[in-house]
Design a protein around this motif. Structure first.
Motif, PDB file in Angstrom:
ATOM      1  N   MET A   1     -59.346  38.660 -20.744  1.00  0.00           N
ATOM      2  CA  MET A   1     -59.172  38.518 -19.487  1.00  0.00           C
ATOM      3  C   MET A   1     -58.319  37.294 -19.316  1.00  0.00           C
ATOM      4  N   THR A   2     -57.312  37.376 -18.161  1.00  0.00           N
ATOM      5  CA  THR A   2     -56.399  36.046 -17.791  1.00  0.00           C
ATOM      6  C   THR A   2     -56.014  36.056 -16.621  1.00  0.00           C
ATOM      7  N   GLU A   3     -55.599  35.268 -16.147  1.00  0.00           N
ATOM      8  CA  GLU A   3     -54.861  35.113 -14.717  1.00  0.00           C
ATOM      9  C   GLU A   3     -53.478  34.899 -14.769  1.00  0.00           C
ATOM     10  N   ILE A   4     -52.832  35.900 -13.918  1.00  0.00           N
ATOM     11  CA  ILE A   4     -51.339  35.838 -14.069  1.00  0.00           C
ATOM     12  C   ILE A   4     -50.782  35.479 -12.404  1.00  0.00           C
ATOM     13  N   PRO A   5     -50.157  34.649 -12.544  1.00  0.00           N
ATOM     14  CA  PRO A   5     -49.446  34.500 -11.132  1.00  0.00           C
ATOM     15  C   PRO A   5     -48.502  35.524 -10.568  1.00  0.00           C
ATOM     16  N   VAL A   6     -48.782  36.103  -9.236  1.00  0.00           N
ATOM     17  CA  VAL A   6     -47.938  37.119  -8.659  1.00  0.00           C
ATOM     18  C   VAL A   6     -47.676  36.598  -7.339  1.00  0.00           C
ATOM     19  N   ARG A   7     -46.754  35.490  -7.249  1.00  0.00           N
ATOM     20  CA  ARG A   7     -46.350  34.971  -5.979  1.00  0.00           C
ATOM     21  C   ARG A   7     -45.021  34.489  -6.088  1.00  0.00           C
ATOM     22  N   GLN A   8     -44.383  33.956  -5.046  1.00  0.00           N
ATOM     23  CA  GLN A   8     -43.208  33.100  -5.069  1.00  0.00           C
ATOM     24  C   GLN A   8     -43.288  31.976  -5.793  1.00  0.00           C
ATOM     25  N   THR A   9     -42.052  31.358  -6.338  1.00  0.00           N
ATOM     26  CA  THR A   9     -41.845  29.964  -7.151  1.00  0.00           C
ATOM     27  C   THR A   9     -42.319  29.202  -6.350  1.00  0.00           C
ATOM     28  N   LEU A  10     -42.879  28.149  -6.888  1.00  0.00           N
ATOM     29  CA  LEU A  10     -43.341  26.707  -6.344  1.00  0.00           C
ATOM     30  C   LEU A  10     -42.185  26.127  -5.154  1.00  0.00           C
ATOM     31  N   SER A  11     -42.594  25.888  -4.128  1.00  0.00           N
ATOM     32  CA  SER A  11     -41.487  25.370  -3.199  1.00  0.00           C
ATOM     33  C   SER A  11     -41.046  23.843  -3.464  1.00  0.00           C
ATOM     34  N   ILE A  12     -41.932  23.141  -4.197  1.00  0.00           N
ATOM     35  CA  ILE A  12     -41.459  22.129  -4.948  1.00  0.00           C
ATOM     36  C   ILE A  12     -41.879  21.938  -6.136  1.00  0.00           C
ATOM     37  N   MET A  13     -40.977  21.905  -7.175  1.00  0.00           N
ATOM     38  CA  MET A  13     -41.486  22.040  -8.627  1.00  0.00           C
ATOM     39  C   MET A  13     -41.130  20.632  -9.395  1.00  0.00           C
ATOM     40  N   VAL A  14     -40.442  19.539  -8.772  1.00  0.00           N
ATOM     41  CA  VAL A  14     -40.327  18.339  -9.236  1.00  0.00           C
ATOM     42  C   VAL A  14     -40.720  17.350  -8.591  1.00  0.00           C
ATOM     43  N   ALA A  15     -41.089  16.144  -9.441  1.00  0.00           N
ATOM     44  CA  ALA A  15     -41.245  14.887  -8.779  1.00  0.00           C
ATOM     45  C   ALA A  15     -41.067  13.731  -9.722  1.00  0.00           C
ATOM     46  N   ASP A  16     -40.925  12.644  -9.500  1.00  0.00           N
ATOM     47  CA  ASP A  16     -40.698  11.450 -10.316  1.00  0.00           C
ATOM     48  C   ASP A  16     -41.446  11.698 -11.717  1.00  0.00           C
TER      49      ASP A  16
END
Length: 441
Positions: free
Chosen positions: A259-274
């Motif tokens: 059993m596992t969870e798999i993302p099925v959605r759009q890529t993160l709108s923000i995927m970077v930070a300092d």
């Protein structure tokens, strides 16, 4: 002194990026909670083998490549099955491998480039200095570095505990994750008598999601993916639905049962930070309809490594890392986002409406292609499909859904084109708000 890069979690993208950085002289360590022998699920995957070259990873030996078969697609009624023919366009670069063999390949490559691996280390949270990520908290203590690459997966403890000011979405929302069961059973009949070797079900048994039964030479492969959580015990009950029309699906569990969870959605709108960059499942880089993201992770790894190596400031701030997100969206992410809109439309369909779309040839095999892994049905969204649907559909609600899809596609195109070319927190978060709003259920 070499800059210290922490890769939090042993995802495909994180390890591949680590290899590229170590080769260029960075001090890179991957921290992973599992033992080395437990890396990778006990299942097979299909991915574009050419994506390995983006990271300089050699292609696997022929002995590691497994046989592949054409997909067939089955709507809820199971009456109108769509099958590929000899003339249909296919991706000849797709190969099938054991997930653990993929890990053996990329880990061995990373080690040869100087990447260090620390296993059996659970990552608990980011270490922050104000709004900058400066390391990771683990069950072995705090580990500090110049940059953290988040490769912890869909439920990343790093991403989920970033301060709100970073603007990075903490958790997946409803209809953004498949709760998935994957298991391999004995063959219930002679495999040579099976006509559809990979049979993909859409909204199986009236449940919102997908499933497949894949008949290999040694076992039958079952996947069940739904938007609502279920247990392994419930999965065995659900398996009876697939056995009804697939005698090849035996009852004795040979391997898997995971059993596992798999993302099925759009890529993160923000995927970077300092001091932080997300990759792979941590950034939701999968194909939204099926959850396959290995090839995307390899491609993202090459982009991220290039941006890090070319950061002349060596600060690895949100400002300098933004080039990674910009390039990924322009090359891959915006296209995947359109498929997320299709997925959301699918969640609003009644089973009978999907049957109608198959029977009326609104969806044909021309709108389905093999990509990512078994069951990789990707609807090729284009204006012709939307016009065809609106012209043929007699159901007013379906017409409205198609019209809404067309409107959202137009909005998405405009927003993706308007992604900020340079980073400022205000501009990026304002853009992200507009982007995320398109996908609200």
């Amino acid at each position: 002194m070499a800059k210290k890069i922490i890769v939090a979690g042993g995802g495909h993208g994180g390890i591949s990026c680590a290899a590229l950085l170590a080769e260029s002289g960075f001090d890179v360590t991957v921290y992973e909670k599992h033992k080395r022998k437990d890396m990778g699920y006990d299942w097979t995957d299909i991915f574009d083998v050419k994506s390995l070259s983006a990271c300089g990873i050699p292609e696997p030996d022929e002995s590691k490549r497994l046989p592949m078969y054409s997909m067939s697609f089955t709507p809820p009624s199971e009456q109108t099955i769509l099958r590929h023919t000899e003339d249909d366009e296919r991706n000849e670069d797709d190969i099938k491998m054991e997930r653990r063999d993929i890990y053996d390949l990329i880990i061995s490559h990373a080690e040869s480039k100087g990447v260090k691996f620390v296993y059996e280390t659970e990552i608990l949270a980011p270490v922050m200095a104000g709004d900058r990520v400066i390391g990771i908290k683990t069950d072995k203590g705090d580990i500090l570095g110049d940059l953290v690459i988040d490769s912890c997966g869909v439920n990343s403890p790093v991403r989920s505990q970033l301060p709100e000011c970073c603007g990075v979405q903490a958790e997946a929302k409803p209809f953004e994750v498949f709760y998935t069961y994957r298991a391999f059973y004995e063959l219930g009949c002679d495999v040579n008598r099976v006509f559809d070797r990979y049979k993909v079900y859409m909204i199986p048994n009236g449940r919102m999601g997908i499933g497949w039964v894949a008949a290999d030479d040694e076992y039958s492969d079952l996947l069940i993916g739904e938007f609502e959580p279920f247990t392994a015990e419930e999965a065995e009950e659900k398996a009876e639905f697939f056995r009804r029309s697939n005698p090849v699906l035996g009852r004795e569990l040979k391997r898997g049962g995971t059993m596992t969870e798999i993302p099925v959605r759009q890529t993160l709108s923000i995927m970077v930070a300092d001091g932080y960059a997300a990759i792979g499942d941590s950034a939701f880089m999968t194909i939204p309809l099926i959850g396959s993201g290995i090839a995307n992770s390899f491609k993202a790894a090459a982009i991220l490594a290039d941006v890090i190596k070319n950061d002349k400031t060596k600060t690895y701030s949100a400002e300098t890392l933004w080039a990674y997100q910009l390039r990924y969206y322009n090359e891959i992410g915006s296209g995947l986002a359109s498929l997320a809109l299709v997925k959301l439309l699918m969640t609003k369909l009644e089973p009978s409406q999907l049957d109608y779309m198959f029977e009326s040839k609104i969806i044909t095999i021309n709108e389905l292609s093999i990509s990512g892994e078994p069951g990789g049905g990707i609807i090729d969204i284009n204006p012709d499909l939307i016009k065809k649907g609106a012209a043929m559909i007699k159901d007013k609600r379906l017409v409205a859904l198609f019209a809404g899809l067309g409107a959202n596609m137009a909005r998405l195109s405009a927003v993706c084109k308007a992604i900020p070319k340079q980073y400022s927190r205000f501009a990026v978060q304002a853009w992200a708000e507009k982007y995320d709003d398109i996908f609200k259920v």
